[in-house]
Design a protein around this motif. Structure first.
Motif, PDB file in Angstrom:
ATOM      1  N   LYS A  17       0.844  -1.200   0.000  1.00 29.67           N
ATOM      2  CA  LYS A  17       0.000   0.000   0.000  1.00 29.67           C
ATOM      3  C   LYS A  17       0.878   1.248   0.000  1.00 29.67           C
ATOM      4  N   GLU A  18       1.899   1.223   0.893  1.00 29.66           N
ATOM      5  CA  GLU A  18       2.840   2.359   0.972  1.00 29.66           C
ATOM      6  C   GLU A  18       3.554   2.559  -0.356  1.00 29.66           C
ATOM      7  N   GLN A  49       1.461   4.183  -2.894  1.00 32.58           N
ATOM      8  CA  GLN A  49       1.215   5.606  -2.607  1.00 32.58           C
ATOM      9  C   GLN A  49       2.435   6.457  -2.941  1.00 32.58           C
ATOM     10  N   MET A  96      -6.726  -2.783  -4.005  1.00 35.97           N
ATOM     11  CA  MET A  96      -5.858  -1.577  -4.050  1.00 35.97           C
ATOM     12  C   MET A  96      -5.817  -1.020  -5.474  1.00 35.97           C
TER      13      MET A  96
END
Ligand code: AMP
Length: 220
Positions: A69-70, A73, A99
């Motif tokens: 996820k990081e 982003q 995601m």
């Protein structure tokens, strides 16, 4: 294009990713590399991951999904991705779809690099990594393995802590139980393609010959 590379430990995912980056310039994300960096940096994540990695077991899904996820982003993923070593469980594959949906994108293709267990064990036990550039090499057939240096940059080579026969046998079992079912997951989505990861050319197993097949699937 967002590409998932599937295959057991030592199937050649990292090597094929190296070829793909050169030709297609997609962003390469290897969860194994990210975890090894975290271990080397001594972060909390790294400390938690190390015991799982050393035993050849999977790091818990929530840790891996958090890392991805990081990554999504922090990076511009609009030019496409090569995912190497992720997803490794059905829960990770479902989280990836979620995601990607939020980011208005999707997995386009999953390539299974199909490699027999005996080839995997021989490959992993002779695999070496470069301390400087991260390239993957092998001491298979090398006369003086202690003097082996990086074929790309001449840097010092090392053997991963988990590249030993005992751990690799567990990694193969873990792969068969947790990750192999992902072939059905992507087959059901009509996205699965397969290549022979032990392809022989001129009498030798040849990663470039495998890459020809990978490339033809991408260009199809
Ligand atoms: P690799 O470099 O892909 O062979 O990964 C090395 C080790 O990192 C694996 O044996 C696992 O312990 C851990 N690992 C890497 N990717 C994942 C993942 N997606 N899920 C769980 N554990 C992972």
């Amino acid at each position: 294009m967002n590409l998932v590379l599937l295959g057991g430990p030592g199937a050649g995912k990292g090597t094929q990713a190296e070829f793909l980056i050169k030709d297609f310039g997609m962003l390469h994300i290897s969860t194994g590399d990210l975890l090894r960096e975290a271990v080397a940096a001594g972060t909390e994540q790294g400390k938690l991951a190390k015991s799982y990695m050393d035993a050849g077991n999977l790091v818990p899904d929530e840790v891996i999904i958090g890392i991805m996820k990081e990554k999504f982003q922090e990076n511009d993923i609009s030019n496409g991705l090569i995912l190497d070593g992720f997803p490794r469980t059905t829960a990770q594959a479902e989280a990836l779809d979620d995601m990607f949906e939020e980011l208005n994108t999707q997995v386009d293709l999953a390539i299974l690099i199909d490699t027999p267990d005996n080839v995997i064990i021989e490959r992993i036990c002779s695999r070496r990594m470069c301390k400087s550039c991260g390239a993957i090499g092998s001491v298979l057939g090398v006369e003086n393995p202690e003097e082996y240096v990086c074929p790309k940059c001449g840097g010092e080579m090392y053997q991963r802590d988990d590249d030993n026969e005992e751990t690799v046998r567990n990694r193969i079992t873990v792969y068969k139980e947790n990750t192999a079912p992902l072939t059905d997951f992507y087959k059901a989505q009509g996205k699965l393609k397969k290549v022979n990861g032990a392809k022989v050319s001129n009498g030798k197993k040849n990663a470039l010959a495998v890459y020809e097949d990978v490339k033809s699937l991408i260009n199809a």
